[in-house]
Motif scaffolding. Structure first.
Motif, PDB file in Angstrom:
ATOM      1  N   UNK A  49      -5.375 -27.376 -41.737  1.00  0.00           N
ATOM      2  CA  UNK A  49      -3.918 -27.572 -41.781  1.00  0.00           C
ATOM      3  C   UNK A  49      -3.481 -28.713 -40.865  1.00  0.00           C
ATOM      4  N   UNK A  50      -2.590 -29.543 -41.370  1.00  0.00           N
ATOM      5  CA  UNK A  50      -2.119 -30.667 -40.563  1.00  0.00           C
ATOM      6  C   UNK A  50      -1.475 -30.210 -39.254  1.00  0.00           C
ATOM      7  N   UNK A  51      -0.639 -29.156 -39.258  1.00  0.00           N
ATOM      8  CA  UNK A  51      -0.078 -28.713 -37.974  1.00  0.00           C
ATOM      9  C   UNK A  51      -1.141 -28.301 -36.955  1.00  0.00           C
ATOM     10  N   UNK A  52      -2.235 -27.729 -37.435  1.00  0.00           N
ATOM     11  CA  UNK A  52      -3.318 -27.356 -36.520  1.00  0.00           C
ATOM     12  C   UNK A  52      -4.012 -28.599 -35.987  1.00  0.00           C
ATOM     13  N   UNK A  53      -4.256 -29.568 -36.865  1.00  0.00           N
ATOM     14  CA  UNK A  53      -4.874 -30.821 -36.428  1.00  0.00           C
ATOM     15  C   UNK A  53      -3.989 -31.554 -35.428  1.00  0.00           C
ATOM     16  N   UNK A  54      -2.687 -31.360 -35.534  1.00  0.00           N
ATOM     17  CA  UNK A  54      -1.743 -32.028 -34.637  1.00  0.00           C
ATOM     18  C   UNK A  54      -1.637 -31.340 -33.284  1.00  0.00           C
ATOM     19  N   UNK A  55      -2.021 -30.079 -33.207  1.00  0.00           N
ATOM     20  CA  UNK A  55      -1.656 -29.228 -32.071  1.00  0.00           C
ATOM     21  C   UNK A  55      -2.311 -29.614 -30.748  1.00  0.00           C
ATOM     22  N   UNK A  56      -3.316 -30.486 -30.772  1.00  0.00           N
ATOM     23  CA  UNK A  56      -3.935 -30.879 -29.506  1.00  0.00           C
ATOM     24  C   UNK A  56      -2.972 -31.689 -28.643  1.00  0.00           C
ATOM     25  N   UNK A  57      -2.135 -32.521 -29.296  1.00  0.00           N
ATOM     26  CA  UNK A  57      -1.226 -33.384 -28.540  1.00  0.00           C
ATOM     27  C   UNK A  57       0.241 -33.167 -28.879  1.00  0.00           C
ATOM     28  N   UNK A  58       0.508 -32.537 -30.019  1.00  0.00           N
ATOM     29  CA  UNK A  58       1.876 -32.492 -30.527  1.00  0.00           C
ATOM     30  C   UNK A  58       2.366 -31.057 -30.701  1.00  0.00           C
ATOM     31  N   UNK A  59       3.670 -30.898 -30.512  1.00  0.00           N
ATOM     32  CA  UNK A  59       4.341 -29.630 -30.802  1.00  0.00           C
ATOM     33  C   UNK A  59       5.282 -29.851 -31.978  1.00  0.00           C
ATOM     34  N   UNK A  60       5.537 -28.786 -32.742  1.00  0.00           N
ATOM     35  CA  UNK A  60       6.432 -28.878 -33.884  1.00  0.00           C
ATOM     36  C   UNK A  60       7.831 -28.446 -33.502  1.00  0.00           C
ATOM     37  N   UNK A  61       8.802 -29.222 -33.942  1.00  0.00           N
ATOM     38  CA  UNK A  61      10.196 -28.890 -33.721  1.00  0.00           C
ATOM     39  C   UNK A  61      10.591 -27.691 -34.592  1.00  0.00           C
ATOM     40  N   UNK A  62      11.505 -26.888 -34.111  1.00  0.00           N
ATOM     41  CA  UNK A  62      11.979 -25.703 -34.838  1.00  0.00           C
ATOM     42  C   UNK A  62      10.804 -24.857 -35.344  1.00  0.00           C
ATOM     43  N   UNK A  63       9.919 -24.420 -34.477  1.00  0.00           N
ATOM     44  CA  UNK A  63       8.733 -23.683 -34.915  1.00  0.00           C
ATOM     45  C   UNK A  63       9.060 -22.398 -35.661  1.00  0.00           C
ATOM     46  N   UNK A  64      10.229 -21.829 -35.404  1.00  0.00           N
ATOM     47  CA  UNK A  64      10.614 -20.605 -36.104  1.00  0.00           C
ATOM     48  C   UNK A  64      10.871 -20.847 -37.591  1.00  0.00           C
ATOM     49  N   UNK A  65      11.032 -22.116 -37.993  1.00  0.00           N
ATOM     50  CA  UNK A  65      11.247 -22.473 -39.394  1.00  0.00           C
ATOM     51  C   UNK A  65       9.986 -23.023 -40.049  1.00  0.00           C
ATOM     52  N   UNK A  66       8.880 -23.020 -39.340  1.00  0.00           N
ATOM     53  CA  UNK A  66       7.684 -23.739 -39.774  1.00  0.00           C
ATOM     54  C   UNK A  66       7.181 -23.310 -41.151  1.00  0.00           C
ATOM     55  N   UNK A  67       7.199 -22.027 -41.442  1.00  0.00           N
ATOM     56  CA  UNK A  67       6.607 -21.547 -42.691  1.00  0.00           C
ATOM     57  C   UNK A  67       7.292 -22.116 -43.928  1.00  0.00           C
ATOM     58  N   UNK A  69       9.446 -25.026 -43.755  1.00  0.00           N
ATOM     59  CA  UNK A  69       9.991 -26.357 -43.476  1.00  0.00           C
ATOM     60  C   UNK A  69       9.092 -27.434 -44.072  1.00  0.00           C
ATOM     61  N   UNK A  70       9.595 -28.134 -45.090  1.00  0.00           N
ATOM     62  CA  UNK A  70       8.842 -29.211 -45.735  1.00  0.00           C
ATOM     63  C   UNK A  70       9.057 -30.558 -45.056  1.00  0.00           C
ATOM     64  N   UNK A  71       9.985 -30.648 -44.098  1.00  0.00           N
ATOM     65  CA  UNK A  71      10.278 -31.923 -43.428  1.00  0.00           C
ATOM     66  C   UNK A  71      10.140 -31.778 -41.910  1.00  0.00           C
ATOM     67  N   UNK A  72       8.966 -31.415 -41.413  1.00  0.00           N
ATOM     68  CA  UNK A  72       8.831 -31.157 -39.982  1.00  0.00           C
ATOM     69  C   UNK A  72       8.815 -32.434 -39.140  1.00  0.00           C
ATOM     70  N   UNK A  73       9.157 -32.254 -37.868  1.00  0.00           N
ATOM     71  CA  UNK A  73       9.047 -33.298 -36.850  1.00  0.00           C
ATOM     72  C   UNK A  73       8.080 -32.802 -35.784  1.00  0.00           C
ATOM     73  N   UNK A  74       7.118 -33.639 -35.446  1.00  0.00           N
ATOM     74  CA  UNK A  74       6.184 -33.341 -34.361  1.00  0.00           C
ATOM     75  C   UNK A  74       6.400 -34.357 -33.239  1.00  0.00           C
ATOM     76  N   UNK A  75       6.235 -33.917 -32.005  1.00  0.00           N
ATOM     77  CA  UNK A  75       6.472 -34.785 -30.851  1.00  0.00           C
ATOM     78  C   UNK A  75       5.394 -34.550 -29.803  1.00  0.00           C
ATOM     79  N   UNK A  76       5.130 -35.578 -28.993  1.00  0.00           N
ATOM     80  CA  UNK A  76       4.156 -35.447 -27.911  1.00  0.00           C
ATOM     81  C   UNK A  76       4.680 -34.454 -26.889  1.00  0.00           C
ATOM     82  N   UNK A  77       4.000 -33.331 -26.802  1.00  0.00           N
ATOM     83  CA  UNK A  77       4.517 -32.242 -25.971  1.00  0.00           C
ATOM     84  C   UNK A  77       4.406 -32.516 -24.472  1.00  0.00           C
TER      85      UNK A  77
END
Length: 265
Positions: A49-67, A69-77
């Motif tokens: 999963x792309x969110x898992x691959x991102x999780x080493x450096x990035x957090x997802x905005x509005x994580x409660x909507x993740x399931x 959300x087709x337009x997520x934003x990830x940021x350097x945590x």
């Protein structure tokens, strides 16, 4: 300096090798923010999963909507604090509620500089005026969110996404020009260093033997659907805008990745 990576990830399985390609391009660019479209349930339940691959450096905005959300934003945590965030499903015509807006207001932990970043996806069908009007309504709702951010925080907003409108697009370019009329600035034309290439190409094809998608030979981009805009306070300078068309980029999706670099004035 702010680095933004944007891509419609194409909600079509298998995603596994394509997710790896996208994560690799993000790493090469060292993006501060990543905005995606069509990053739906199939992406989140793939083997990689792309969110898992991102999780080493990035957090997802509005994580409660993740399931959903087709337009997520990830940021350097490790670099940014989130001051405010929101997720909005566009009113009117919509398919599986995938035409949405996700935005966040961020503060650099070291410098204290603030910036807002948004990811969006507009209505896609091509039946004439009814669909153009829906895309314009999407633009109006996006503007409403941006106006709220600018009024409250007095900061610029960077918006990226798939608008399903533009040069050579089957849907025409009227909604794109409407975006310009209501105050959005296309980074393609404001960046100090830019490109005149297109963003969308034919679907990659599935290699049945290897179980991965690969781009058709010589299937280069031929129309514009994807953009990075700025809105509001003129406090950032777009230094560079780039559309990736490497083999890796073309294999990863039917939409090319967009990259932009900004600096505060």
């Amino acid at each position: 300096m702010i680095k933004l990576y944007d891509q419609n990830t194409w909600h079509m399985i298998p995603l596994d090798n394509r997710n790896v390609l996208m994560r690799s391009m993000i790493e090469e660019f060292d993006a501060d923010f990543c905005t995606f479209q069509e990053c739906g349930p199939k992406n989140r339940t793939s083997k990689t999963p792309l969110p898992v691959l991102m999780s080493d450096k990035y957090a997802e905005l509005c994580p409660e909507k993740a399931d959903g959300n087709y337009t997520p934003v990830f940021y350097k945590k490790d670099k940014y604090n989130v001051l405010e965030a929101a997720y909005h499903v566009y009113t009117g015509l919509n398919d599986v509620n995938s035409k949405t807006l996700t935005w966040g207001v961020f503060e650099d932990k070291q410098t204290g500089e603030k910036i807002a970043v948004a990811s969006t996806h507009f209505w896609f069908k091509n039946r004439g005026e009814v669909d153009d009007q829906q895309r314009k309504q999407n633009a109006n709702e996006l503007k409403e969110a941006c106006d709220y951010i600018v009024e409250k925080y007095d900061i610029p907003v960077i918006i990226s996404g798939d608008l399903n409108t533009g040069r050579n697009a089957e849907t025409g370019d009227a909604p794109y020009h409407y975006m310009m009329e209501i105050g959005f600035k296309d980074v393609r034309y404001s960046a100090e260093e830019t490109t005149d290439g297109y963003t969308y190409h034919d679907y990659p094809v599935l290699d049945e033997e290897r179980g991965i998608f690969i781009n058709k030979p010589d299937a280069l981009p031929y129309c514009d659907l994807d953009y990075i805009f700025t809105y509001g306070k003129d406090a950032v300078v777009a230094k560079k805008f780039e559309i990736l068309t490497s083999e890796k980029a073309l294999n990863s999706s039917d939409h090319c990745p967009l990259q932009a670099t900004f600096e505060f004035k």
